[in-house]
Design an enzyme around this catalytic site. Structure first.
Site, PDB file in Angstrom:
ATOM      1  N   VAL A  34       0.861  -1.188   0.000  1.00  0.00           N
ATOM      2  CA  VAL A  34       0.000   0.000   0.000  1.00  0.00           C
ATOM      3  C   VAL A  34       0.898   1.238   0.000  1.00  0.00           C
ATOM      4  O   VAL A  34       1.809   1.357   0.830  1.00  0.00           O
ATOM      5  CB  VAL A  34      -0.942   0.019   1.221  1.00  0.00           C
ATOM      6  CG1 VAL A  34      -1.832   1.261   1.175  1.00  0.00           C
ATOM      7  CG2 VAL A  34      -1.798  -1.238   1.261  1.00  0.00           C
ATOM      8  N   ASP A  53     -11.423 -11.416   8.116  1.00  0.00           N
ATOM      9  CA  ASP A  53     -10.045 -11.152   8.553  1.00  0.00           C
ATOM     10  C   ASP A  53      -9.964  -9.876   9.387  1.00  0.00           C
ATOM     11  O   ASP A  53      -9.136  -8.998   9.131  1.00  0.00           O
ATOM     12  CB  ASP A  53      -9.127 -11.034   7.329  1.00  0.00           C
ATOM     13  CG  ASP A  53      -7.650 -11.226   7.692  1.00  0.00           C
ATOM     14  OD1 ASP A  53      -7.372 -11.762   8.780  1.00  0.00           O
ATOM     15  OD2 ASP A  53      -6.791 -10.836   6.891  1.00  0.00           O
TER      16      ASP A  53
END
Length: 700
Positions: free
Chosen positions: A428, A537
């Site tokens: 990211v 998650d």
């Protein structure tokens, strides 16, 4: 009595004692508490009370004294903490000398006949937490000096003759929880700064001459429970952001000049019990979204210009005609004394329409065929072009197209200096678009198994969901050899950073707010979306914080959508160890209750600063069993030490609050799915814990 020289506390309340308050009581020099309320004492308050240098509490309430406040009361300045002189027929001005009571915490002079201005010297009472001057004849403006009372949690100036505008500096009172300024002559607009009081619980500005509009910033008051702005001169539309006040139980905007439609977002106020919008100029229909307000027991939209069908579900089953009278053209059940709704097409119109369609449809069909041929031809011409542009799944009117070159330039060539973090499927980066917008760009590593699938899932899931506590996808960028998501940038990083980095810290209230945000996101995914979505998650690194520390859940790389009618699903994809529910880790069975389990573990971790994979957890001792054992013994030993210490001023309040949260966490992480709560209940329970914590802190 005056010879009882060692007497420290004297309680005589609730008798029929009469006559004057004896001045000789000042001879009881060690007196700390004097409570004489609810008797029949009359006459002047003795000047000699000022000689009681140790007096902390003086309560003369509900006695027909019919006198004035003596200037000598300032002699109590070194000791007096609570002064109760309400309902005593006290007249005259409030003496300027009252500003000498430097240790005062509570000052209640309500329901007397006090006149003149509010003394500016009250602004010197820096320890004051409650000021109640309701029900007098006070005049002049609300003094700016009150804005210096940083510890004030309740300000009550209602039912007086105050005029002028509201001070813009009221926003400085960050401890304020209750504000009552009803029934005065206040005018001008409510200052924009007022809507920054994000922790305020109750606001009553009714029966004044306040004008202007309600701003979008009204949505900042996230924990507001009661808002009464009735009987003013407010105009323009009701802002849709009012729908974000999820704690609101009472909303009264009646008798103003509001116009436009009733916002559909009012249907998001699931805690609402009373809604009064009567006597305005509102138009349009009553939104069907209000049928979701199951706790609503009072509703009034009479004397407006509303039209259309009155909703019939939810709380509307219990409302009477009085709620809807004097509107433009409402229709519905005969019991509501309105016209029946005309849903059927008139036979004559139906015949005319069919006659017209006989000639229109062939022409229309021909046009569509021609357009289809043109589109297919143009697609064929473009078939071999490989343009590196965004192909997002967001609806066309919201789509933003961003090229690979724009992303490359905005990240400095995906420079390591702009790297925010790496995960199982890629990296990211922080980037800046051509218009200056800061974004986070999640670039998928296509060499990793499952990267393509993960990208497809995130595009499918995140492009079709929208909630304030979910990370917003701006667009999905896809070519043959490049896949990326362009996401809303979160300047405060992840919850993991705030829990485990040395130079970051979160207090109890911040952690509660973050976990309410996360729970709200899950509630939306599980219950607020046509197809239930399982995140699969949930963990601290997937909880991101914006500039206002509002939490947003992200990373839907292994999320699953339940099919129609399905409540469980089986998967071969495993999530992060420690957060997976037992049935998920052992046989791959997932459901919305799997997310609830992960949330329970996350809740424990957030308040203990212990990962479920910490080395202290081995064998039979999991983080869940560790917390269960600690709750029955001594919880303080396992809570993050930065949150509460035994020497803290609010030790008991904090300890009780965290214990309640940990019990909720254990209910979420129960071994069997059917024993776990659903997220709607979790959100409600956690908000109640927060409300009780704030009330206890302010009242302690």
């Amino acid at each position: 009595m005056s010879s009882a020289s060692n007497l420290e506390e004297l309680y005589l309340w609730g008798n029929n004692l009469s006559g004057n308050i004896p001045g000789s009581i000042s001879n009881v020099s060690k007196l700390r508490i004097l409570e004489l309320e609810k008797n029949s004492f009359f006459g002047l308050i003795p000047d000699t009370l000022g000689n009681l240098r140790y007096l902390r509490i003086l309560d003369l309430a509900f006695n027909p004294l019919n006198g004035i406040l003596p200037i000598s009361i300032s002699n109590l300045s070194t000791s007096l903490q609570e002064l109760w002189v309400d309902h005593c027929k006290i007249r005259g001005n409030i003496p300027m000398e009252i500003g000498s009571l430097s240790n005062a915490i509570l000052l209640d002079l309500s329901f007397n006949t006090l006149s003149g201005p509010i003394p500016t010297t009250i602004g010197r009472l820096k320890n004051l937490q409650l000021l109640n001057l309701n029900g007098n004849k006070l005049q002049g403006s609300v003094p700016h000096d009150l804005c210096g009372l940083k510890r004030l949690f309740q300000l009550s100036l209602g039912a007086n003759e105050l005029d002028g505008p509201l001070p813009t500096c009221l926003s400085d009172l960050t401890s304020l929880r209750n504000l009552y300024l009803f029934s005065n002559k206040l005018h001008s607009q409510i200052p924009l700064t007022f809507w920054s009081l994000k922790d305020i619980l109750e606001v009553d500005l009714s029966s004044n001459n306040l004008s202007g509009s309600l701003p979008l910033d009204i949505g900042n008051l996230k924990v507001l429970v009661s808002l009464n702005l009735s009987r003013n001169l407010l105009s323009t539309d009701i802002p849709s952001t009012i729908g974000s006040l999820h704690e609101l139980q009472v909303l009264n905007l009646s008798r103003n000049r509001l116009q436009g439609p009733i916002p559909k977002s009012l249907g998001d106020l699931t805690s609402l019990k009373s809604l009064d919008l009567s006597n305005n100029n509102l138009s349009g229909v009553i939104p069907k979204s209000l049928e979701k307000l199951y706790d609503l027991n009072y509703f009034n939209v009479s004397f407006n210009r509303l039209e259309g069908e009155i909703p019939s579900g939810g709380p509307f089953l219990n409302f009477t005609a009085k709620s809807f009278m004097k509107n433009y053209a409402l229709c519905g059940s005969p019991r509501l004394q309105v016209s029946p709704c005309k849903n059927k097409i008139h036979p004559k119109f139906k015949k005319t329409a069919l006659h017209a369609l006989r000639y229109v449809l062939p022409t229309f069909a021909s046009i569509i065929i021609v357009l289809a041929v043109i589109i297919v031809y143009k697609k064929g011409q473009r078939g071999n072009m490989n343009l590196a542009t965004a192909e997002d799944l967001i609806p066309l009117k919201k789509r933003r197209r961003i090229s690979y070159n724009q992303l490359l330039q905005g990240t400095g060539g995906f420079s390591g200096n702009n790297l925010l973090g790496s995960g199982s499927c890629g990296s990211v980066y922080k980037g800046t678009l051509s218009d200056g917008t800061e974004v986070a760009i999640k670039v998928f590593n296509l060499q990793i198994d499952g990267a393509y699938k993960s990208f497809d899932i995130e595009c499918e899931v995140m492009s079709n969901i929208l909630h304030r506590n979910l990370v917003k996808v701006i667009t999905c960028c896809s070519t043959i050899d490049f896949k990326a998501l362009v996401l809303e940038f979160m300047p405060n990083g992840s919850l993991e950073k705030w829990l485990y980095s040395y130079n970051y810290a979160l207090d109890i209230l911040q952690r509660i707010n973050i976990m309410i945000d996360v729970a709200s996101a899950l509630e939306y995914l599980h219950l607020g979306h046509p197809i239930p979505i399982i995140h699969c998650d949930l963990k601290p690194s997937n909880v991101l914080l914006d500039e206002d520390m509002v939490a947003h859940v992200g990373d839907f790389g292994i999320a699953k959508l339940l099919g129609e009618g399905d409540s469980i699903k089986q998967t071969m994809t495993l999530a992060t160890v420690g957060y997976m529910a037992p049935e998920y880790g052992s046989v791959g069975i997932i459901s919305t209750k799997s997310d609830v389990y992960s949330y329970g573990i996350l809740l424990i971790e957030t308040f203990t600063r212990k990962k479920p994979t910490d080395e202290i957890f081995d064998g039979e001792m999991s983080i869940k069993h560790w917390m269960k054992t600690s709750l029955s013994n001594e919880i303080i030993g396992v809570i993050d030490s930065s949150l509460v210490q035994e020497m803290d001023e609010y030790f008991v309040i904090k300890a009780n609050c965290i214990s309640s949260i940990m019990r909720l966490a254990l209910d979420c992480s129960a071994e069997l799915p059917e024993d776990r709560l659903d997220m709607k209940n979790v959100v409600s329970m956690l908000k109640n814990i927060r409300r009780e914590y704030l009330n206890n802190i302010t009242q302690d």
